[in-house]
Design a protein around this motif. Structure first.
Motif, mmCIF file in Angstrom:
data_model
loop_
_atom_site.group_PDB
_atom_site.id
_atom_site.type_symbol
_atom_site.label_atom_id
_atom_site.label_comp_id
_atom_site.label_asym_id
_atom_site.label_seq_id
_atom_site.Cartn_x
_atom_site.Cartn_y
_atom_site.Cartn_z
ATOM 1 N N GLU A 32 138.316 2.399 26.349
ATOM 2 C CA GLU A 32 137.668 3.615 27.068
ATOM 3 C C GLU A 32 138.748 4.462 27.685
ATOM 4 O O GLU A 32 138.167 5.414 28.061
ATOM 5 N N ARG A 33 139.878 4.286 27.334
ATOM 6 C CA ARG A 33 140.917 5.309 27.924
ATOM 7 C C ARG A 33 142.090 5.542 27.239
ATOM 8 O O ARG A 33 142.961 6.273 27.424
ATOM 9 N N THR A 34 142.257 4.999 25.962
ATOM 10 C CA THR A 34 143.243 5.264 25.073
ATOM 11 C C THR A 34 143.107 6.090 23.988
ATOM 12 O O THR A 34 141.940 5.782 23.159
ATOM 13 N N ILE A 35 143.589 7.084 23.775
ATOM 14 C CA ILE A 35 143.840 8.038 22.712
ATOM 15 C C ILE A 35 144.823 7.444 21.715
ATOM 16 O O ILE A 35 145.831 7.590 22.023
ATOM 17 N N VAL A 36 144.447 6.927 20.389
ATOM 18 C CA VAL A 36 145.589 6.445 19.556
ATOM 19 C C VAL A 36 145.927 7.614 18.640
ATOM 20 O O VAL A 36 144.915 8.272 17.878
ATOM 21 N N ILE A 37 146.957 7.674 18.397
ATOM 22 C CA ILE A 37 147.818 8.608 17.622
ATOM 23 C C ILE A 37 148.616 8.251 16.457
ATOM 24 O O ILE A 37 149.178 7.211 16.760
ATOM 25 N N ARG B 106 135.080 13.956 20.596
ATOM 26 C CA ARG B 106 134.225 15.279 20.302
ATOM 27 C C ARG B 106 135.328 16.265 20.802
ATOM 28 O O ARG B 106 135.351 17.378 20.311
ATOM 29 N N ALA B 107 136.004 16.106 21.760
ATOM 30 C CA ALA B 107 136.774 17.329 22.338
ATOM 31 C C ALA B 107 137.922 17.649 21.351
ATOM 32 O O ALA B 107 138.374 18.697 21.110
ATOM 33 N N ALA B 108 138.531 16.434 20.651
ATOM 34 C CA ALA B 108 139.618 16.844 19.664
ATOM 35 C C ALA B 108 139.024 17.697 18.576
ATOM 36 O O ALA B 108 139.599 18.566 18.044
ATOM 37 N N MET B 109 137.577 17.179 18.063
ATOM 38 C CA MET B 109 136.952 17.996 17.259
ATOM 39 C C MET B 109 136.853 19.366 17.654
ATOM 40 O O MET B 109 137.124 20.184 16.642
ATOM 41 N N LYS B 110 136.535 19.789 18.842
ATOM 42 C CA LYS B 110 136.422 21.082 19.079
ATOM 43 C C LYS B 110 137.711 21.670 19.176
ATOM 44 O O LYS B 110 137.845 22.877 18.848
ATOM 45 N N THR C 134 134.553 8.111 22.278
ATOM 46 C CA THR C 134 133.891 9.229 21.201
ATOM 47 C C THR C 134 133.979 10.676 22.305
ATOM 48 O O THR C 134 134.313 11.492 21.738
ATOM 49 N N GLU C 135 133.740 10.679 23.617
ATOM 50 C CA GLU C 135 133.855 11.815 24.221
ATOM 51 C C GLU C 135 135.332 12.667 24.004
ATOM 52 O O GLU C 135 135.251 13.717 23.866
#
Ligand SMILES: Cc1ncc(COP(=O)(O)O)c(C=O)c1O
Length: 378
Positions: free
Chosen positions: A219-224, A249-253, A245-246
């Motif tokens: 719930e707190r990791t963004i994987v690159i 969604r911000a990355a999509m924006k 997911t949240e």
């Protein structure tokens, strides 16, 4: 002429000053780029895509088929379970990193980097007004110092970035270390940005573990991650991110308001690449061979301390025993015909040089010969 905005004043450009292409007579040990051709099936798929008219706008986050393949790939190789809808394919991992910094920080917020870290993180954070806080790793083995991380956390800290296997040090954090970093992030409600671009290049007997897969991590990791390194696709500019997911969604924006998407004809090519396991394994065998030649060759040179790289394709060597600074060493190595990177260009790298052994084997032998004959003549 009107003035350029102040945002660019003093902004660094990473290792760029030492990455300029020298003349053909110079051996290049600098660029973090695989010394292999991109596998043919990937190129053919991209060319076919162009011929078939895949030259128009399309889904911003990447085709459903590509995002599904990324999700399958992550589950198979890294134990990361995500939906295809939570994948954003970006123009290189670098763009995904920029989005992740935008998502996790506001101007003035602090982000912890484990120093020495890859040269682009600091200027990228500064670009968007975030404040990089450099926390030194243990310089014997380049693994994280948990007390130092805990002590660096303030009420402005929002994110901790980990990059394992690491550029520039080659360290692969142990599963226990990754667990402890996740624990610290949970205790302090921090984001983790996990740059896993070298995740397939591990030369030790413990695995690369993503913080996403550790309890409390998802719930707190963004994987690159991305295709540049393991598939020799640096110039094709394809990377991706996934995470909660949240955040996705911000990355999509972020992507909708900047790059839109990767080239349409590259989507199927990137999908095909994820099935080219044989090439990835073949490249890895070669890297292992090159690593041995480079490490043995450098270790036999008086004045150099060469810790065994645990992953990625870099040697991070201590040159203080030569009596030179790393800048002097790099400048004089260039005069001797070898281009390498003085690590004091990044915080915490003083006294070290970074060498990429992704280059061709003949270049490794020739570079070693030149360095030996330069230092023998001292
Ligand atoms: C640690 C690290 N992250 C990200 C990147 C950038 O990768 P890409 O080519 O996908 O933008 C690199 C490239 O050198 C790297 O070393």
């Amino acid at each position: 002429m009107p003035s350029v905005s102040e945002r660019y004043e003093g902004l660094g450009v990473g290792f760029a000053p030492y990455l300029q292409p020298p003349g053909p007579e110079i051996v290049r040990w600098t660029v973090g780029e695989p010394g292999f051709d991109t596998p043919t099936e990937i190129i053919e798929t991209a060319v076919q895509g162009l011929k078939n008219g895949q030259t128009k706008y399309t889904r911003g986050a990447g085709s459903k088929e590509l995002c599904q393949s990324v999700a399958d790939y992550l589950a198979k190789h890294h134990g990361i379970e995500v939906s295809w809808e939570d994948v954003v394919v970006t123009p290189g991992a670098k763009q995904a990193l920029l989005y992740s910094f935008l998502i996790t920080t506001m101007p003035g917020d602090e982000a912890i980097l484990l120093a020495p870290s890859w040269a682009s993180y600091e200027p990228m954070l500064e670009f968007i007004g975030a404040v990089p806080v450099h926390v030194p790793v243990n310089m014997g083995n380049f693994h994280p110092n948990m007390d130092a991380i805990r002590n660096a956390i303030t009420d402005k800290t929002r994110m901790i970035l980990i990059n394992s296997p690491c550029n520039p040090t080659g360290a692969v954090f142990t599963p226990e270390e990754v667990e402890e970093i996740v624990e610290i992030a949970v205790e302090n409600d921090l984001w983790i940005v996990s740059d896993e671009i070298y995740g397939r290049m591990v030369w030790v007997d413990w695995p690369h573990v993503s913080p996403f897969t550790v309890p409390g991590g998802s719930e707190r990791t963004i994987v690159i991650n991305g295709w540049s390194k393991s598939w020799a696709m640096t110039g094709m500019r394809v990377g991706f991110l996934t995470g909660p997911t949240e955040a996705v969604r911000a990355a999509m924006k972020s992507q909708a308001n900047s790059a839109s998407h990767i080239p349409t004809f590259m989507m199927e090519a990137a999908r095909v690449a994820l099935q080219c396991d044989e090439s990835v394994e073949l490249f890895n065998q070669e890297y292992l061979k090159r690593r041995e030649i480079m490490v043995d060759g450098l270790a036999s040179i008086p004045g150099l301390r060469v810790p065994e790289p645990e992953g990625a394709f870099y040697v991070f060597a201590d040159i203080t025993g030569t009596g030179m600074t790393d800048i002097e060493f790099a400048d004089r190595a260039l005069e001797a015909g070898v281009q390498l990177i003085p690590a004091s260009l990044v915080n915490g790298g003083e006294g070290f040089i970074r060498i990429s052994y992704a280059t061709e084997e003949s270049e490794i032998h020739e570079g070693l010969r030149r360095i030996r004959s330069w230092l023998d003549g001292e």
